[in-house]
Design a protein around this motif. Sequence first.
Motif, PDB file in Angstrom:
ATOM      1  N   ALA A  79       0.839  -1.199   0.000  1.00 25.28           N
ATOM      2  CA  ALA A  79       0.000   0.000   0.000  1.00 25.28           C
ATOM      3  C   ALA A  79       0.872   1.246   0.000  1.00 25.28           C
ATOM      4  N   ALA A  80       1.960   1.220   0.757  1.00 24.56           N
ATOM      5  CA  ALA A  80       2.863   2.372   0.779  1.00 24.56           C
ATOM      6  C   ALA A  80       3.479   2.590  -0.597  1.00 24.56           C
ATOM      7  N   VAL A  81       3.822   1.486  -1.282  1.00 24.95           N
ATOM      8  CA  VAL A  81       4.383   1.589  -2.624  1.00 24.95           C
ATOM      9  C   VAL A  81       3.371   2.241  -3.573  1.00 24.95           C
TER      10      VAL A  81
ATOM     11  N   VAL B 276      -0.062   5.061  -0.607  1.00 27.29           N
ATOM     12  CA  VAL B 276      -1.018   5.183   0.493  1.00 27.29           C
ATOM     13  C   VAL B 276      -0.270   5.524   1.781  1.00 27.29           C
TER      14      VAL B 276
END
Lengths: 299, 239, 332
Positions: A190-192, A195
């Motif tokens: 999600a960070a990628v 987010v």
Amino acid sequence: MIAQYVADGVVSGALVGLGAIGLTLTYAVLGFANFAQGEFLTWGAYFALALLSGTGLGHAAALPPFAFGWPLLLVLPAAVALTGGLAVALDHVLFRPLRRRAGPMGLVIASFGASLALANLVVLLFGPKPRYFSRAIAFAIPVAPGVRLTADRMLVVALALLAMAALHLLLTRSRLGLAMRASAENPALAAVYGVDAEGVRRASWWIGGGMSALAGVLLGQTEQIQPLMGADLLLSLFAAAILGGIGSAGGAFVGGLVVGLAEALSVPLLGAAYRPAAAFLVLFAVLMLRPTGLFGERP
Amino acid sequence: MSVLLAVSGLVAGYEPGLPILRGVSLTLGEGGIVALIGPNGAGKSTLIKAIAGQVPRFAGAVSLAGRDLAGTPTHRLGALGLGYVPQVANVFARLTVAENLVLAAAALPGPARRAAVAAQYAAFPDLASRARLPAGRLSGGQRQMLALARALLASPRVLLLDEPSAGLAPAVVSTVFARLRAIAAGGVAILLVEQNVGAALALATRALVLVGGRIAREDAAAALAADPGLADLFLGRAA
Amino acid sequence: MIAHFASYATFFLTLALADGIACLGLNLQWGWTGLFNAGVAGFYAIGAYATALLTAPAQPGLLGGGGLPFWVGWLGAAVLSAAVALAIGRPVLRLRADFLAIVTFGFAVSVQLVALNATALTGGAFGRSFLPHPFASAPATLALVAGLALLAWVGLERLVASPWGRALRAVREDEGAAAALGKNPAALRLQSFVLGAALIGLAGAIRAQFIGFVAPEDFLPVLTFRIWVMLIVGGAGNFTGALAGAVVVSALWSGSGAALTALLPPAWQVRGAAVQVVAIGVGIALLLLFRPRGLVAERVRVSRHLPPPPGSGPRRERGGDGDGRRHPRSGG
């Protein structure tokens, strides 16, 4: 006779479902079983109670056919927001720092402690005795042959359905909902995708805590308000969330209905004293059939 | 040639006392494809992840187009022009293809979102026809294309790829690689990790050989491909 | 004054060491096997009621009342607790760690419900009383309990150093590899769970016998929490720490309780108990935050590749299909 048990089961199931929607959301996004979720129900109810007595609005006349007056509707959003804030605050001081240092089971232990501390804080602030939003008597209305329900309890079912639909729309139609589902599946990815994990977690606590607070206020209106009201429901919430598949709003609601019906129908079979054990039996049966939860994703 | 990505003296790993990367420096310029090769455990994936902010960096610096990335969390990198495609689990299997792209587009400024998704559908027609399918039901190649499309949404200037050929059939690998060539031709700098050394050297313009957490050699890809001493290098013997 | 203090110290130490035995059992389950038992109070209750049924004198309207010697009661408590652990362990130990926690928690809630409602067996809300003291002299009882705690401690230390303990450790570190080496992870986990439950049941029996009565309100979730706090304070994975943690936490628990009783007016006593639980909840949160491995950390760190210490949870998170794939969240 059975029809009345079924109707009662649907009402308490709707309440369980509503509380479980909050639980399933934080469980999925935060990735741990929060044993303090029940206390969000308790605190929601007590926030509403404190606001009612603090503002002196507690004595307004009831709004027929309901047994509560307009002040409860007025303080409800505030109680929901305050509980959401409490959940965020708890995450900030406890769960967020622990996430970096302890594994998921460390968080579970911490939530166990938080649950006891929050329940006892209520005893400290409000005393151990049961309380009520109002002394008005709710009259049961015949709704079907052999079935009578109060207007308050019918409202519980309607609001629970509404909340479930709203959360379902949020999860499927909004960017925040997408981010929540993505974070539940794989937080690192999600960070990628861009987010902000902390933002998503905060939002999940707001919504999860708020949903449970709504359930708590409704439970307080239809039953009573007491310091262990949420703790007593915790097992039912877990059973509903696991039955419905962690992370599914609709699943939690359906799971809540199943648990509520099982509890209500256990009364003629086992007696009212063993009613809370019905949730455990449902949970046990589900996990024996499907160790990952009935509709749960394979891990 | 302007430097887009610069890594200098990078020390990184999972535990401070046990760095996996022990002083890595490299630069990446516009439009080049640089392959990162080396034996298993050399730290190739760790290097990509450390640049993407997913593995703690203990020393050294990473900069993107002159901007120091120290302290920049992973979720901000896309907006700064750094695209990253992790190995294997690189799309959300439970979200549909469309949801995967919409989620990635959410990091863009509002008006640009719709156009960015549409541009990727135009570039990857296979995805457009499967927009409503959960990504978990795509084939391996389609999934890799979705991962690429997702990374390209934000128009990155640098693209980091961790084993884009992993688990793909050879025919699919050549499709993916052809796509990468086209992306590089558009001016994007690509750094990719590959197990398949032959294919990687055929694709790349330059290659870095990573051994034991250090760059053992850097050369034109063609020169390395022709070098009989490469195997020795992989085995840790000085070439 | 001194005599008063000595008798209080005897009383305190006996109960603290009983909890210490439960904490040793929990440490075997969690610290050494990674089984999250959130139902400690359930096994504790089973042990307490078992000894009540076996050793209390017959009473009209109540079943049991065997009037047997205390040691029969304790043995029966350990055996019954182990038998229940065997029965529920077989199906539930396949669950992933968080589901196991929820199910064992529910188990304890259900046991407490039975204790409250199966009046003929348990005496209902009033509980069962007139459990005979093991010995007329309290110091003799303390000596016996201390001897049992010592025995359990030494026995467990030797057990985990034995081939069985090494196999257990191998399962905790890498289930797949341990299975490939011919260990049976499911059997090892079950054995550890059952042995741990026997110790927890014995602890419940000792406490009940010493106090002389059992009542349902002694087996609320806060009991589970108390034993867990002892384990966290002592440091999961460390048997010496588990015993030390039990004594330290017991001292804090009863010390803070005594202080509140002394300081608060009678009307506030119920709230005083609440303050105590809040304080302990906050205290354990601080401990988890700042000393996550406990006051006495585990001595041996098996693998440098495995940063999470046992106190913060084993890495193993099994899926239902047992193929060793990790839950997404357990990946570092």
